[in-house]
Write a protein that holds these residues in place. Structure first.
Motif, PDB file in Angstrom:
ATOM      1  N   GLU A  33       0.914  -1.110  -0.100  1.00 46.29           N
ATOM      2  CA  GLU A  33       0.098   0.047  -0.012  1.00 46.29           C
ATOM      3  C   GLU A  33       0.979   1.250   0.033  1.00 46.29           C
ATOM      4  OE1 GLU A  33      -4.012  -1.466   2.139  1.00 46.29           O
ATOM      5  OE2 GLU A  33      -2.330  -1.114   3.598  1.00 46.29           O
ATOM      6  N   LYS A  34       1.944   1.358   0.756  1.00 48.34           N
ATOM      7  CA  LYS A  34       2.761   2.488   0.833  1.00 48.34           C
ATOM      8  C   LYS A  34       3.623   2.730  -0.508  1.00 48.34           C
ATOM      9  CE  LYS A  34       4.099   1.966   5.594  1.00 48.34           C
ATOM     10  NZ  LYS A  34       5.074   1.525   6.623  1.00 48.34           N
ATOM     11  N   ASP A  35       3.874   1.327  -1.256  1.00 47.63           N
ATOM     12  CA  ASP A  35       4.527   1.488  -2.710  1.00 47.63           C
ATOM     13  C   ASP A  35       3.442   1.894  -3.543  1.00 47.63           C
ATOM     14  OD1 ASP A  35       7.004   0.393  -1.607  1.00 47.63           O
ATOM     15  OD2 ASP A  35       6.138  -1.550  -2.246  1.00 47.63           O
ATOM     16  N   PHE A 164       2.827  -8.826 -14.461  1.00 51.49           N
ATOM     17  CA  PHE A 164       2.837  -9.243 -13.196  1.00 51.49           C
ATOM     18  C   PHE A 164       2.307  -8.023 -11.934  1.00 51.49           C
ATOM     19  CE2 PHE A 164       7.270  -6.965 -13.635  1.00 51.49           C
ATOM     20  CZ  PHE A 164       7.138  -6.150 -12.805  1.00 51.49           C
ATOM     21  N   THR A 165       2.063  -6.726 -12.448  1.00 56.07           N
ATOM     22  CA  THR A 165       1.459  -5.774 -11.705  1.00 56.07           C
ATOM     23  C   THR A 165       0.021  -5.909 -11.658  1.00 56.07           C
ATOM     24  OG1 THR A 165       1.385  -4.193 -13.556  1.00 56.07           O
ATOM     25  CG2 THR A 165       3.524  -4.295 -12.210  1.00 56.07           C
ATOM     26  N   LYS A 166      -0.593  -6.752 -12.460  1.00 58.71           N
ATOM     27  CA  LYS A 166      -1.999  -7.265 -12.334  1.00 58.71           C
ATOM     28  C   LYS A 166      -2.639  -5.871 -12.731  1.00 58.71           C
ATOM     29  CE  LYS A 166      -1.601 -11.230  -9.848  1.00 58.71           C
ATOM     30  NZ  LYS A 166      -2.289 -12.170  -8.620  1.00 58.71           N
ATOM     31  N   PRO A 167      -2.478  -5.131 -14.075  1.00 61.45           N
ATOM     32  CA  PRO A 167      -3.252  -3.966 -14.198  1.00 61.45           C
ATOM     33  C   PRO A 167      -4.722  -4.210 -14.214  1.00 61.45           C
ATOM     34  CG  PRO A 167      -1.337  -4.291 -15.738  1.00 61.45           C
ATOM     35  CD  PRO A 167      -1.774  -5.605 -15.029  1.00 61.45           C
ATOM     36  N   SER A 169      -8.612  -2.276 -15.751  1.00 63.38           N
ATOM     37  CA  SER A 169      -9.080  -1.374 -16.535  1.00 63.38           C
ATOM     38  C   SER A 169      -9.340   0.014 -15.660  1.00 63.38           C
ATOM     39  CB  SER A 169     -10.556  -1.812 -17.010  1.00 63.38           C
ATOM     40  OG  SER A 169     -10.201  -2.779 -17.750  1.00 63.38           O
ATOM     41  N   GLY A 170      -8.897   1.050 -16.391  1.00 61.40           N
ATOM     42  CA  GLY A 170      -8.872   2.445 -15.929  1.00 61.40           C
ATOM     43  C   GLY A 170      -8.059   2.598 -14.679  1.00 61.40           C
ATOM     44  N   GLN A 171      -7.413   1.840 -13.792  1.00 57.38           N
ATOM     45  CA  GLN A 171      -6.815   1.974 -12.939  1.00 57.38           C
ATOM     46  C   GLN A 171      -5.332   1.768 -13.032  1.00 57.38           C
ATOM     47  OE1 GLN A 171      -7.650  -0.324  -9.095  1.00 57.38           O
ATOM     48  NE2 GLN A 171      -5.512  -0.298  -8.653  1.00 57.38           N
ATOM     49  N   GLY A 172      -4.853   0.823 -13.885  1.00 55.34           N
ATOM     50  CA  GLY A 172      -3.567   0.780 -14.071  1.00 55.34           C
ATOM     51  C   GLY A 172      -3.090  -0.609 -13.016  1.00 55.34           C
ATOM     52  N   PRO A 173      -1.798  -0.415 -12.754  1.00 56.23           N
ATOM     53  CA  PRO A 173      -1.092  -1.552 -11.794  1.00 56.23           C
ATOM     54  C   PRO A 173      -1.858  -1.627 -10.498  1.00 56.23           C
ATOM     55  CG  PRO A 173       0.600  -0.319 -12.934  1.00 56.23           C
ATOM     56  CD  PRO A 173      -0.504   0.320 -13.266  1.00 56.23           C
ATOM     57  N   SER A 174      -1.952  -2.895 -10.124  1.00 54.21           N
ATOM     58  CA  SER A 174      -2.711  -2.804  -8.829  1.00 54.21           C
ATOM     59  C   SER A 174      -1.902  -3.662  -7.742  1.00 54.21           C
ATOM     60  CB  SER A 174      -3.869  -3.737  -8.976  1.00 54.21           C
ATOM     61  OG  SER A 174      -3.646  -5.105  -9.411  1.00 54.21           O
ATOM     62  N   GLU A 175      -0.656  -4.423  -8.278  1.00 54.14           N
ATOM     63  CA  GLU A 175       0.175  -5.221  -7.235  1.00 54.14           C
ATOM     64  C   GLU A 175       1.635  -5.063  -7.601  1.00 54.14           C
ATOM     65  OE1 GLU A 175      -0.828  -9.377  -6.885  1.00 54.14           O
ATOM     66  OE2 GLU A 175      -3.189  -8.724  -6.360  1.00 54.14           O
ATOM     67  N   ASN A 176       2.532  -5.510  -6.546  1.00 49.12           N
ATOM     68  CA  ASN A 176       3.898  -5.569  -7.034  1.00 49.12           C
ATOM     69  C   ASN A 176       4.546  -4.219  -7.508  1.00 49.12           C
ATOM     70  OD1 ASN A 176       3.729  -8.423  -6.424  1.00 49.12           O
ATOM     71  ND2 ASN A 176       3.167  -8.720  -8.403  1.00 49.12           N
ATOM     72  N   PHE A 177       4.401  -3.180  -6.816  1.00 47.77           N
ATOM     73  CA  PHE A 177       4.782  -1.794  -7.441  1.00 47.77           C
ATOM     74  C   PHE A 177       6.423  -1.812  -6.893  1.00 47.77           C
ATOM     75  CE2 PHE A 177       0.613  -1.081  -6.175  1.00 47.77           C
ATOM     76  CZ  PHE A 177       0.030  -0.233  -7.523  1.00 47.77           C
ATOM     77  N   ASP A 178       6.890  -2.750  -5.876  1.00 48.79           N
ATOM     78  CA  ASP A 178       8.328  -2.659  -5.733  1.00 48.79           C
ATOM     79  C   ASP A 178       9.012  -3.447  -6.788  1.00 48.79           C
ATOM     80  OD1 ASP A 178       6.831  -4.834  -4.803  1.00 48.79           O
ATOM     81  OD2 ASP A 178       8.493  -5.690  -3.213  1.00 48.79           O
ATOM     82  N   MET A 180       8.178  -3.616  -9.694  1.00 50.88           N
ATOM     83  CA  MET A 180       8.122  -2.581 -10.918  1.00 50.88           C
ATOM     84  C   MET A 180       9.042  -1.573 -10.736  1.00 50.88           C
ATOM     85  SD  MET A 180       4.741  -0.729 -12.655  1.00 50.88           S
ATOM     86  CE  MET A 180       4.682   0.774 -11.379  1.00 50.88           C
ATOM     87  N   LYS A 181       9.366  -1.356  -9.765  1.00 52.48           N
ATOM     88  CA  LYS A 181      10.310  -0.042  -9.420  1.00 52.48           C
ATOM     89  C   LYS A 181      11.821  -0.683  -9.871  1.00 52.48           C
ATOM     90  CE  LYS A 181      11.769   3.259  -5.920  1.00 52.48           C
ATOM     91  NZ  LYS A 181      11.492   4.154  -4.748  1.00 52.48           N
ATOM     92  N   LYS A 182      11.997  -2.029  -9.270  1.00 52.16           N
ATOM     93  CA  LYS A 182      13.439  -2.562  -9.438  1.00 52.16           C
ATOM     94  C   LYS A 182      13.381  -2.738 -10.864  1.00 52.16           C
ATOM     95  CE  LYS A 182      13.327  -4.774  -5.046  1.00 52.16           C
ATOM     96  NZ  LYS A 182      13.145  -6.167  -4.153  1.00 52.16           N
ATOM     97  N   LEU A 183      12.499  -3.239 -11.618  1.00 50.43           N
ATOM     98  CA  LEU A 183      12.342  -3.473 -12.999  1.00 50.43           C
ATOM     99  C   LEU A 183      13.110  -2.299 -13.828  1.00 50.43           C
ATOM    100  CD1 LEU A 183      11.811  -5.711 -15.422  1.00 50.43           C
ATOM    101  CD2 LEU A 183       9.767  -4.586 -15.327  1.00 50.43           C
ATOM    102  N   LEU A 184      12.720  -1.289 -13.323  1.00 48.25           N
ATOM    103  CA  LEU A 184      13.246   0.175 -14.391  1.00 48.25           C
ATOM    104  C   LEU A 184      14.640   0.327 -14.027  1.00 48.25           C
ATOM    105  CD1 LEU A 184      10.107   2.230 -13.148  1.00 48.25           C
ATOM    106  CD2 LEU A 184      10.395   1.233 -15.406  1.00 48.25           C
TER     107      LEU A 184
END
Length: 360
Positions: A33-35, A164-167, A169-178, A180-184
């Motif tokens: 949730e913080k991510d 893997f971020t399980k996007p 509709s309308g919202q975008g990514p919903s999980e695994n934000f950390d 995604m950040k490492k992936l960048l």
């Protein structure tokens, strides 16, 4: 229309960012949730707002996408690595079929015929049946428009996110934000993962046609707009008792000022009440000898009432709507009212039997 959704949605996104920054105590929040708060944080300038509002992708037809999605499209490398060709083809492949069916339906059962004097001289059964082909034509037209608008997004890469971020509709990514950040920070890994365009997925024709419940059908139709209504109206409205009715009212107002929009969308809560009772009586357990038969009987009545509502959406003007509904003696609403009465009586009788057996 889409500009209104974007700007109102942006205001709520800014408000959410402000509230998350103002709230210092985040100890009760999970790390995900913080991510998520960090990933959704925005601080647009006036120039940024102008670019978002008037970006040619979706400016007239949609789909609705958040400001955060627009910023990610510009700043993140996902669009470069997503397979936009496959994403576009998967959406586009059924459009020729929808177009042929639309032209065939329009040629044989034009809406204009329903407003003619000759039409009202036909039998009651024919007049009442006419809602079915017109709803069919309407669906094909909407499918073509919304799918093509999705293709505009996929071809430029807007809405592409790692799977893997399980996007949503309308919202975008919903999980695994950390993750995604490492992936960048790893250029090589960007080419090895799967991407999808679920963020801008706005219509599911198969689900809208063949799901068996009214409530589920709504979720397959204008999905990104449903997200906007759910997040910005339904969840924020203070009264749980009236939030559904208010959400439908806002949806009608967004479509326009014609009475047909309010008649069509405004009767949706009535259909949901009937469906909830029917579901509780026959479909709740998901089993039984005749479960599938009852499920498809329910599908028939669901499609029937949607067709009955859609004719008001298409005729638009109150005099045309009343003329048509009077000619069929408001049979659709009468049927729903009778079903509602019978189902409530059935539930009351079942409850009484259960109480008696418990007391005994």
């Amino acid at each position: 229309m889409m500009l209104t959704l974007k700007l109102v949605g942006l205001a709520f996104e800014v408000n959410t960012t402000y509230n998350s920054q103002k709230k210092r105590d985040n100890s009760e929040k999970s790390q995900n949730e913080k991510d998520e708060d960090e990933a959704n944080r925005i601080d647009p300038t006036c120039v940024d707002i102008f670019h978002y509002a008037f970006n040619y992708v979706g400016v007239l037809t949609g789909p609705y996408y958040r400001y955060r999605t627009f910023v990610d499209f510009l700043n993140l490398p996902f669009a470069e690595h997503a397979d936009w060709k496959r994403g576009t083809f998967d959406k586009l492949k059924f459009v020729p079929l929808y177009a042929v069916l639309f032209l065939w339906g329009t040629y044989n059962w034009p809406l204009s015929y329903a407003t003619s004097d000759e039409f009202h001289e036909r039998s009651w059964l024919y007049r009442y049946w006419y809602i079915w082909p017109n709803f069919f034509i309407f669906r094909m037209r909407i499918y073509i428009g919304l799918v093509l608008s999705e293709c505009v997004c996929t071809m430029v890469g807007l809405g592409a996110y790692p799977t893997f971020t399980k996007p949503k509709s309308g919202q975008g990514p919903s999980e695994n934000f950390d993750q995604m950040k490492k992936l960048l920070s790893s250029e090589g890994e960007l080419t090895k993962i799967d991407y999808d365009f679920e963020t801008i997925h706005n219509i599911n024709p198969y689900g809208a046609d063949f799901c068996t419940t009214y409530r589920e059908a709504m979720k397959h139709w204008n999905i990104c707009i449903q997200y906007w209504l759910a997040v910005n109206v339904y969840k924020r409205f203070p009264s749980k008792k009236y939030r559904t009715a208010v959400t439908m009212l806002i949806s009608s107002f967004w479509h326009g000022v014609y009475m047909g929009y309010y008649v069509c969308i405004g009767t949706a809560p009535l259909a949901l009440i009937v469906e909830d009772v029917y579901y509780k009586l026959y479909l709740k357990d998901g089993k039984g000898k005749y479960f599938k038969v009852l499920e498809w009987i329910h599908w028939f009545f669901r499609m029937h009432f949607l067709s009955y509502q859609a004719i008001a959406f298409l005729l638009l003007e109150v005099n045309l709507i009343l003329h048509y509904y009077n000619s069929v003696y408001h049979a659709g609403l009468v049927l729903v009212r009778n079903l509602l009465f019978k189902r409530f009586v059935g539930i009351m009788m079942c409850s009484a039997v259960e109480r008696e057996s418990t007391d005994y």
